[in-house]
Design an enzyme around this catalytic site. Sequence first.
Site: not given
Length: 584
Positions: A161, A163-164, A167, A399-400, A403, A496
């Site tokens: 999935l 790519e540069p 993300g 990753f994934e 957070n 945020q």
Amino acid sequence: MAVTDATEEQQAGQAVSSFSKSLFLGEIHQEMVLPWPKPKPDEQERIRGLINALRGFCEEHYDQRKVEEERWVGDDVIRGLGEIGILGLYVPEEYGGQGLSQTGYSRVFEAIGQIDGTLAIVLGVHQSIGYKGISIFGSPEQKERFLPDLASGRKLAAFALTEPQAGSDAYNVQSRAVKQSDGSWLLNGEKRYIGNGSKAEVLTVFARAEVDGKDRHIALIVEKGMKGFEVGERYDTMGLRGNDLRRLYFKDVRVPAENVLGEPGEGFRIAMQILNNGRIGLGTGSVGAAKFLLDRTIDHVKDRHQFGQPLADFELVQDKVGWMVSYLFGLESMCYLTCGLVDAGVPDYSLESAMCKVSGTEFLWYAANRSMQLRGGEGYMRTEPYEKVLRDIRIFPIFEGANDVMRAFIALGGLKPLGEELSGVKLELSDPIRTIGVLADYVGGRIQREVRPDRLSVGHDELKKHAEVVSDQVKRLRDVSESLLRKHKKGIVTAQFQQKRIADSLADIYGQVAVLSRVASIFDDQGVEASGQERLIADSFCSRAAERVNGRFDQIEHNDDERMSSIAKLAYKRGEYGYALFEN
Ligand code: MYA
């Protein structure tokens, strides 16, 4: 094969699509979380068998230092683990897998996380995300064609999935697939940070594609050997050194129509659904790794004497160990409650899986640091596992779904249904992150109807006080969410500081619900007296979580957010830290 005991009430709970999103409305659908979900005895037996086989195999054949040096877990290890069933855990038996439920899969995965982070990631990339799409969205023909080889470990899978330019903003993939007159798709693009990159023979690849005149996404099954598919250079990573992390290039790769996964145009939804499952794996994998660290720490503090007594007797050691045990119990409960939701067929567990990911990866980082601290000077040596564990797990909060992005997703995903309810209009808005602000425009003055939140009721007096407190927090969640929507309107998308408070509070509320559900079931099985230890943990976990939640809710009104932003902006302006000390 769904093999958990989903009760009728739990199935009835499917009328509500998401337990956690309902909390924002002030509703507690406790039929979805009570009673505590457990695998059936025959699946428990199967899980035990798989874990024993896994541990036996790894004891004999898996050497994590050698894996680091050779930078791959070893084809023989993959083959061997495939033979004992570890590579096809949730694949139905008709395709050569073990047919485990999400709970069963996660439990075995936890045991993999207890052994080694690299092994967990290689196997996780393969089945948590690599071929998960084929198992959920594949046609019967695709399942028949791919799953037997993947479940047996004859072939490995990957998930492409990132790519540069895409993300965290995964929607923004630039790879493109163009439909050809023969129905095939011509794929061009570049992917990066792809685990199992050169080893995988089956890859789920995401690209943009024009579908019915609209710019959408498509999921394609790319196979090694397809002309124009090239594996690029390998990354030199800080940890997970045995994970084959690569760039991938697609140059006019012709992907046949029979390799389109799901419907063209559905690619983004497919990617997100796969990640929902992957994020649970990262949660339970973190539970496994934390158990490994904690067990080691307990041995050490009992064994090591200083100042004439074991470390274990010092209060500040007890503070750390006690807190780790209690929080791990909470995390484990939260992860397996989420597995239970999946197994009961609850359609939307996206917020729960994101919470497992965030809470799991951050707790694991904390636990690894604390365990290393308690090991003292020796913990700094490479003869001990801590430096490798810390290097391996540092990527987990990144990753994934980074957070911070997951926190925004959790908060906005939960605020969206409330915004819809407040607006009184069911708006066709596509996403929580980009367009939730539009909802807030519809939020007028004070809400008309009186909201009476549900109360959580657990059948044991010993737990009732906590259930009451959780119910109050749910009411407050709705109140503060409503006032945030009113105050920020469209601006909620970028607020945020507040999103983080909401997301972390939701995780703490969900954690308490999970602990109460689990401990109530332990009381049912063993009796209250016999379950004193669990009661102690429930008391400590719930009290501390409630304190955190109320503290954050207070901060929604009283905080120094603006000051923090100002300090950061001034630093950007200065271009450096730049505050003079005496030598300047
Ligand atoms: S793999 C790559 C990881 N990459 C990511 O995770 C990307 C992170 N970004 C995102 O998730 C999304 O872009 C976000 C969406 C959340 C930011 N479930 O407009 P949208 C729907 C269901 O909000 P965006 C890797 O790292 C949404 O409702 N649906 O999108 C390898 C909407 O639908 P509709 C979802 O603003 C790691 C539509 O999509 C979800 O771009 C290897 C558009 O949404 C969802 N979650 O923001 C790990 N999200 O139109 C190995 C969005 O119908 C694991 N939607 O309203 C192995 C474990 C090992 C453990 C080991 C331990 C020791």
